[in-house]
Each structure stands twice: as structure tokens, then as C-alpha cells.
Design a protein around this motif. Structure first.
Motif, PDB file in Angstrom:
ATOM      1  N   ASN A  20     -18.948  -2.106   3.376  1.00  0.00           N
ATOM      2  CA  ASN A  20     -18.706  -1.356   4.603  1.00  0.00           C
ATOM      3  C   ASN A  20     -17.282  -1.437   5.120  1.00  0.00           C
ATOM      4  O   ASN A  20     -16.900  -0.666   5.987  1.00  0.00           O
ATOM      5  CB  ASN A  20     -19.639  -1.849   5.717  1.00  0.00           C
ATOM      6  N   ARG A  21     -16.548  -2.382   4.646  1.00  0.00           N
ATOM      7  CA  ARG A  21     -15.216  -2.580   5.226  1.00  0.00           C
ATOM      8  C   ARG A  21     -14.171  -2.564   4.117  1.00  0.00           C
ATOM      9  O   ARG A  21     -14.226  -3.359   3.194  1.00  0.00           O
ATOM     10  CB  ARG A  21     -15.197  -3.925   5.958  1.00  0.00           C
ATOM     11  N   ILE A  22     -13.236  -1.647   4.231  1.00  0.00           N
ATOM     12  CA  ILE A  22     -12.189  -1.550   3.211  1.00  0.00           C
ATOM     13  C   ILE A  22     -11.134  -2.605   3.511  1.00  0.00           C
ATOM     14  O   ILE A  22     -10.778  -2.820   4.666  1.00  0.00           O
ATOM     15  CB  ILE A  22     -11.520  -0.157   3.243  1.00  0.00           C
ATOM     16  N   TYR A  24      -7.392  -3.581   3.508  1.00  0.00           N
ATOM     17  CA  TYR A  24      -6.114  -2.860   3.422  1.00  0.00           C
ATOM     18  C   TYR A  24      -4.972  -3.829   3.204  1.00  0.00           C
ATOM     19  O   TYR A  24      -4.181  -4.079   4.096  1.00  0.00           O
ATOM     20  CB  TYR A  24      -5.833  -2.110   4.724  1.00  0.00           C
ATOM     21  N   LYS A  36      -3.642   5.403 -10.230  1.00  0.00           N
ATOM     22  CA  LYS A  36      -2.990   6.712 -10.359  1.00  0.00           C
ATOM     23  C   LYS A  36      -2.142   6.774 -11.630  1.00  0.00           C
ATOM     24  O   LYS A  36      -2.117   7.787 -12.326  1.00  0.00           O
ATOM     25  CB  LYS A  36      -2.105   6.977  -9.127  1.00  0.00           C
ATOM     26  N   GLN A  55     -22.380   1.586  -5.050  1.00  0.00           N
ATOM     27  CA  GLN A  55     -21.410   2.273  -5.900  1.00  0.00           C
ATOM     28  C   GLN A  55     -20.631   3.264  -5.043  1.00  0.00           C
ATOM     29  O   GLN A  55     -21.219   3.948  -4.199  1.00  0.00           O
ATOM     30  CB  GLN A  55     -22.155   3.002  -7.013  1.00  0.00           C
ATOM     31  N   LYS A  56     -19.342   3.325  -5.207  1.00  0.00           N
ATOM     32  CA  LYS A  56     -18.503   4.250  -4.441  1.00  0.00           C
ATOM     33  C   LYS A  56     -17.462   4.849  -5.375  1.00  0.00           C
ATOM     34  O   LYS A  56     -17.453   4.569  -6.567  1.00  0.00           O
ATOM     35  CB  LYS A  56     -17.762   3.488  -3.325  1.00  0.00           C
ATOM     36  N   GLU A  57     -16.560   5.613  -4.772  1.00  0.00           N
ATOM     37  CA  GLU A  57     -15.378   6.059  -5.509  1.00  0.00           C
ATOM     38  C   GLU A  57     -14.163   5.479  -4.824  1.00  0.00           C
ATOM     39  O   GLU A  57     -14.096   5.450  -3.596  1.00  0.00           O
ATOM     40  CB  GLU A  57     -15.278   7.588  -5.504  1.00  0.00           C
ATOM     41  N   MET A  58     -13.197   5.003  -5.584  1.00  0.00           N
ATOM     42  CA  MET A  58     -11.983   4.500  -4.937  1.00  0.00           C
ATOM     43  C   MET A  58     -10.886   5.558  -4.936  1.00  0.00           C
ATOM     44  O   MET A  58      -9.996   5.536  -4.106  1.00  0.00           O
ATOM     45  CB  MET A  58     -11.509   3.185  -5.541  1.00  0.00           C
ATOM     46  N   LEU A  59     -10.963   6.488  -5.877  1.00  0.00           N
ATOM     47  CA  LEU A  59     -10.158   7.706  -5.880  1.00  0.00           C
ATOM     48  C   LEU A  59     -11.099   8.779  -6.430  1.00  0.00           C
ATOM     49  O   LEU A  59     -12.070   8.446  -7.110  1.00  0.00           O
ATOM     50  CB  LEU A  59      -8.957   7.564  -6.812  1.00  0.00           C
ATOM     51  N   PRO A  60     -10.794  10.055  -6.170  1.00  0.00           N
ATOM     52  CA  PRO A  60     -11.681  11.082  -6.725  1.00  0.00           C
ATOM     53  C   PRO A  60     -11.836  10.919  -8.239  1.00  0.00           C
ATOM     54  O   PRO A  60     -10.843  10.855  -8.972  1.00  0.00           O
ATOM     55  CB  PRO A  60     -10.954  12.385  -6.367  1.00  0.00           C
ATOM     56  N   PRO A  63     -14.908   5.733 -10.316  1.00  0.00           N
ATOM     57  CA  PRO A  63     -16.000   4.982  -9.688  1.00  0.00           C
ATOM     58  C   PRO A  63     -15.629   3.525  -9.425  1.00  0.00           C
ATOM     59  O   PRO A  63     -14.794   2.949 -10.122  1.00  0.00           O
ATOM     60  CB  PRO A  63     -17.128   5.068 -10.731  1.00  0.00           C
ATOM     61  N   ALA A 261      -2.910   4.755   9.112  1.00  0.00           N
ATOM     62  CA  ALA A 261      -3.152   5.138   7.723  1.00  0.00           C
ATOM     63  C   ALA A 261      -1.853   4.907   6.951  1.00  0.00           C
ATOM     64  O   ALA A 261      -0.770   5.043   7.521  1.00  0.00           O
ATOM     65  CB  ALA A 261      -3.553   6.608   7.652  1.00  0.00           C
ATOM     66  N   PRO A 262      -1.949   4.547   5.674  1.00  0.00           N
ATOM     67  CA  PRO A 262      -0.729   4.253   4.904  1.00  0.00           C
ATOM     68  C   PRO A 262       0.310   5.380   4.984  1.00  0.00           C
ATOM     69  O   PRO A 262       1.503   5.120   5.012  1.00  0.00           O
ATOM     70  CB  PRO A 262      -1.242   4.094   3.467  1.00  0.00           C
TER      71      PRO A 262
END
Lengths: 373, 249
Positions: A20-22, A24, A36, A55-60, A63, A261-262
Motif C-alpha cells: 500500500n505504500r510506495i 520514495y 527504463k 502483484q502490481k506494475e512498476m512501469l507500464p 510486473p 512528485a519527482p
């Protein structure tokens, strides 16, 4: 397009284990840029971390799987390592995002990353309190260092420690210091004329990053000078501390607390004069330090971890032992010496040019090319 | 995940909102507030019987649609889907979902462009503070505690997705299924949201009854949380709202 192969990256926490918590931090931003780059180099990428099975995505298209293994001992995570080894059976190459995750076994074509020495905090002695336990920890670290074909280290301090301890390891290491996007982070073209001297603490609010010393310095100096303004910009490790920071900053007219935001951080650096990187331990070549340098800010930092790889005292910043008193004195010196601030800021920008993102990508691409084939 | 709609400039932000008899509550404040930083406000009026539609229509950025019969307590998911279609017709790049009693801190006006004009994340989550029987204190006991809880309120719109909604008559959520579960890549912002839905103590009993009637078995939401609406005052924990200075740049 056919990918050159699939790269599995194992880390501890990109999100908190509950998902739940990213987090940073610099390491997480490092992870994004590395991902990238791998995508640019036409690899497929998947991440694994500790978690409850979400399971999530960290970039489009990238996974992030979580592995329900939370146990660690001797600062290694053998169960997590084992689960990754089994789950990553479909990957061709592996990156162990933290060196100790490469214990006890690694995929054949793998790289690990050292983000800096992480065992230099005072209470470490209590974490591994006996000689026997320290020997076991070293044994595991030795295995973790030996497993991958290459270890990318963001600073020279780690390499020096490892090769002093085990001289035979020197060929394993590649020194690739951290990076800054010089196009995004640049000095402001206009000089501010509001009479304020702004001091920025752009870090996670943790003890090892010197938050307590910086907060003390802010209290002392804002009481003494009306034109000094402090900006604490970053998240804490828990919600309560963020709440406390909100309350604390509200009590002081010239102390701000927020995070951004960055993408908005270049703007923040362009609007401040002095940047504090007063790390006490567990530091590599701080991204925040590099960003402040690229933005032409006067940096006050400490001779901890890889920070002396970036800053030479009194040439492109100030290097101090990060006590509240030293920090207060250094801020005071810079705040009222415009010429010194300007000189350090200009030199910081010049030195930052040697740590550009493009150079970092070329260095990493070379290591990837050597190992992932 | 579709990627071609991501762009770093010129993103159009559309707010969407369901309203019902909001004329004497916070509607004007909310519309003034939204007008300052969104491009359009799509409003679905759920059969109001007061001046709500007229108030909405008086704001230039509002695109208003009215239902003759109220659906909120009959089949909320259908109402949400209807609002979603109206929003989609406005062709936004980003969507802000708000209620007629929710107001962001002023920082939102300065920072929202930075939050949407980027390609690294597709959603922004915020902490929501439930003001309790006042506009000075918010509730923090149990599930009311805002500090560990972030809610998705701002998200990128992907026109090529076929959106679906859970088959729930009540508490269906503001977002279609695509935005839930595995979820989208989101950023957690420290900009706080003030929720005035519980700020008037005299409304509590009526709201409690309406929610209980809509979900008598606690099928769609926590029964304990609903019961806590009528909790004795000495068990309710409040914190004072503290204004945070807006960064001067």
C-alpha cells in the motif's frame, strides 16, 4: 520486436510489504532508471520483492510480483532468495538489486548492486552482537559477493571495504556512481530577489539521513534569523512521523514540510540556496546530492559512504561531521556568505556534469552487454 | 496497459461528480474550488429537489445531466457507470472524482498540472480527512484514521479500455474495475482533502439510517464502521485540523 531476453530483478521493498505504500528513496528511483534502460536495450523486465502475494506494475508492462517471505537473519534473506530462484525459472538473467539478496544462490548470468555500505550505523553492533554471529554474517556476504558475475557499486567506499577484506574480489566490482539528469536539473536562470535564504532537506525523514540534526539546526536558525527558510521535502517511513512533521512545521513560520512528485523536484532545487545531505550512515553517491549539485546549489554534506566521491570540501560543497552543531555552523556560514555560496554552487554544477544520466547508462549498458549474453 | 495516451503537456483535466440536494451544503464552495484548477466539471444530478441543478448550471465549466429518478440508494453502480459515460464523452486526459463536500488544500491549484503532465504514473492518491461535527476537527479512531489511508481520486483516462463496474447496488466505489485490484501505477500525494460529509452533527442520524437501509446486512461495507457513526462521544477520537503553509514557489 523480440526481446533479447527476460531480466528478473529481486529487491526487498519497492512498496511496503503490504503493497500500500510506495517507498520514495534514491534506490527506488535508481530501480526505475535501470528498468527504463533495460527496456531501451530491448530486454523484458520483471521485478520481485517481499510482500503478501500481491502483484502490481512498476512501469507500464513491467510486473512487480511479491513473495510472501519476510524472514531475514544476518542481514540476508535466504528464503526470499530461494523463492525468487524458483519463481524466476522463466527469466534468462537476474539482477540482485541489493548485494545481500544474492545469498545463498544466484542465477548463472547475474549482476548485483551495492548502493553503499549499509552496516555503518552505531546500533549495528547490537544487531549482530557477537563475534561468532559477525563471522557468519561475513561468510554470507562473501558468498553473496561471489555469486554474481559482476557487482555494480555506486561508490568507491564499498569497493575499498570489500577488497580490503577479501583482496581477491577486486575483479568483481564495477564502479558506476549514481547519476543526475542534467537536462532536468539545472540552475535557475534568474536570481531570486525576495531576500530569503532557503535551505532544503530533500531526503527521506530517517535518522540515518540526519533528519534530527537538520530539524534541530532549523529550529535554532529560524529563531535567530527571520530571512532563513527551511524546507523539509520527503516522506517518512511511517504515517505517524509524517503527521508529527506536519504538526512540527506548522508551529514554525519559516519551516515547511511537504513532498512532491519527482517531476516537480527540479523546480524545488531552483528555488533554494543551500541543500543539506547530512547522512550519518548507509549512504552511497546520493541522488539528491547530485541533483542539488546539478541545480547549482551550495551543498552541505558529510564524509560518509560515497559522498566524498561527489564533494571535495570547500571546492564544490562543504563536508562536515553531521552533528547538529556542525550543521548549524555550516548553514550559518553559507547563508551569510553569498560569494562562497555562488562559488560552491558553480563548481558543484561543473562536477555534476561528470555524473550525467547518459554516462551512467553507457556504463551500465557495457556491464549488461558483458554479463547478459 | 495502454501507453499511447500518456503525454507530458497539454493534458485536459475533467472533474466528475454526482450530486443530490446539495444546495444548502458545500456545493458552491466545491464548484468555486474546482473551477480554479480543472478544465471541465461533469455533474450528474441524481434527481435533486432543491436548487442544486441551477447552482451547477451557473458555473461556466459545468456540463450537467439530470436524472428524474434517484438511483444512489437503489443501484449506485448504475449511477456511477452513467456518470462515467458522461465523463468519457467530454474526452478528458485525466479524471478527478470528487463528491460535493470534498475540498483539496490550496496547493492543488499550483501543483495539479505537474501531477498530470507526466508519463511515470497514471493515478494520484490522497489522504482524506473526515471532519466530525465541525469544520475544525477530523475523526481519527478506527477506520476513520486518515493518516494510513490513501484514496485514488485523480487518474488518467484510457479511451480504448472497456470499463466494467461491480454488480453492487450500494458502495460500488468511484472507479470502474480497471482501476482497482492490481491497479494502476499511482503516486501518493501529501495534498490533503477535506471531507465535510460528516461535519454537521445534526445530519448523522439521518445518514446512518439511509446507509443502513441501503445495506441492512452489511454486505457492501463494514458494519462496524457504520455503527461507529453513532458511537458515544467519549469513544470518538478527534484531531484538530492544522493548516499547512503552502510552499512559496
Amino acid at each position: 520486436m523480440v526481446a533479447k531476453g527476460k531480466v528478473g530483478i529481486l529487491t526487498t521493498n519497492y512498496y511496503n510489504p503490504d503493497g500500500n505504500r510506495i517507498i520514495y528513496g534514491g534506490a527506488e528511483r535508481y530501480g526505475l532508471e535501470l528498468t527504463k534502460l533495460l527496456l531501451e536495450l530491448e530486454y523484458e523486465v520483471a521485478w520481485w520483492q517481499v510482500g503478501t502475494g500481491w502483484q502490481k506494475e512498476m512501469l507500464p508492462g513491467v510486473p512487480l510480483y511479491s513473495i510472501p517471505e519476510t524472514g531475514d537473519n544476518f542481514q540476508t534473506c535466504p528464503r526470499l532468495n530461494q523463492s525468487f530462484y524458483e519463481q524466476a525459472v522463466q527469466v534468462d538473467f537476474a539482477i540482485y538489486f541489493v548485494t545481500f539478496l544474492a545469498y545463498p544462490q544466484v542465477l548463472e548470468k547475474s549482476i548485483s548492486i551495492s548502493h553503499g555500505i549499509f552496516w555503518d550505523y552505531p546500533s549495528f553492533d547490537a544487531v549482530i552482537p557477537t563475534e561468532e554471529l559477525r563471522r557468519e554474517r561475513l561468510r554470507r556476504l562473501w558468498l553473496a559477493f561471489n555469486g554474481p558475475r559482476k557487482i555494480v557499486s555506486v561508490d568507491t567506499a564499498t569497493i575499498q571495504w570489500a577488497t580490503t577484506t577479501w583482496p581477491g574480489l577486486w575483479h568483481k566490482f564495477e564502479y558506476i556512481p549514481n547519476f543526475v539528469d542534467l537536462n532536468l536539473f539545472s540552475p535557475s536562470e534568474q536570481e531570486r530577489k525576495d531576500g530569503k535564504i532557503r535551505v532544503l532537506f530533500p531526503r527521506r525523514l530517517t535518522s540515518v539521513r540526519g533528519i534530527n540534526e537538520a530539524a534541530r539546526a532549523a529550529e535554532i536558525l529560524t529563531k535567530k534569523y527571520d530571512n532563513l527558510e527551511f524546507h523539509f521535502v520527503g516522506r517518512a517511513h511511517d504515517d505517524n512521523l509524517e503527521k508529527e512533521m506536519v504538526r512540527w512545521s506548522a508551529k514554525h513560520p519559516n519551516i515547511y514540510y511537504y513532498w512532491k512528485a519527482p517531476q516537480d523536484m527540479p523546480h524545488v532545487y531552483q528555488n533554494v540556496d543551500i541543500v543539506l545531505i547530512p547522512s550519518k550512515s548507509t549512504e552511497g553517491t546520493s541522488l539528491s546530492c547530485l541533483e542539488a549539485m546539478a541545480a547549482g546549489c551550495a551543498v552541505i554534506t558529510s564524509y560518509v559512504g560515497g559522498l566524498p566521491n561527489l564533494i571535495i570540501d570547500d571546492y564544490n560543497g562543504l563536508l562536515i561531521r553531521p552533528t547538529a552543531a556542525n550543521l548549524t555552523a555550516a548553514i550559518e556560514e553559507l547563508a551569510f556568505n553569498h560569494d562562497l555560496r555562488k562559488r560552491l554552487g558553480q563548481k558543484a554544477r561543473e562536477v555534476a556534469a561528470n555524473f550525467g544520466l547518459e554516462k551512467w547508462k553507457r556504463s551500465w549498458a557495457k556491464v549488461i552487454g558483458e554479463v547478459f549474453k | 496497459m495502454p501507453g499511447k495516451v500518456r503525454k507530458t503537456s497539454g493534458n485536459k483535466l475533467t472533474a466528475m461528480m454526482i450530486v443530490h440536494n446539495e444546495a444548502d451544503r458545500y456545493l458552491k464552495d466545491v464548484l468555486e474550488h474546482l473551477t480554479a484548477f480543472v478544465d471541465q466539471i461533469v455533474i450528474l444530478d441524481d434527481a435533486s429537489t432543491d436548487d442544486t441543478p441551477e447552482i451547477c448550471a451557473s458555473y461556466q465549466k459545468v456540463i450537467l445531466c439530470r436524472n428524474e429518478e434517484s438511483l444512489f440508494f437503489k443501484h449506485e453502480a448504475r449511477l456511477r457507470a452513467q456518470l462515467w459515460e458522461l465523463m468519457a464523452a467530454a474526452e478528458p486526459d485525466w479524471i478527478l472524482t470528487v463528491d460535493a463536500d470534498e475540498i483539496f488544500e490550496d496547493r492543488m491549484q499550483n501543483e495539479v498540472k505537474c501531477l498530470i503532465n507526466q508519463c511515470d504514473f497514471d493515478g494520484v492518491e490522497f489522504r482524506m480527512f473526515d471532519f466530525w461535527k465541525s469544520t475544525t476537527h477530523y475523526r481519527v479512531d478506527g477506520l476513520w484514521n486518515p493518516w494510513p489511508r490513501f484514496s485514488l481520486l485523480l487518474a488518467r483516462y484510457f479511451p480504448e479500455i472497456e470499463y466494467t463496474w461491480p454488480d453492487r447496488s450500494f458502495h460500488s466505489g468511484r472507479w470502474p474495475m480497471f482501476y482497482r485490484g492490481r491497479g494502476i501505477i499511482s503516486f501518493q500525494s501529501d495534498i490533503r482533502v477535506k471531507h465535510y460529509g460528516w461535519a454537521r452533527g445534526e445530519e448523522h442520524k439521518e445518514k446512518y439510517r439511509a446507509y443502513k437501509a441501503a445495506d441492512p446486512e452489511g454486505k457492501y461495507s463494514s458494519r462496524e464502521h457504520l455503527e461507529s457513526v453513532l458511537a458515544p462521544q467519549n469513544t470518538v477520537k478527534l484531531e484538530e485540523w492544522i493548516e499547512i503553509k503552502t510552499p512559496p514557489f
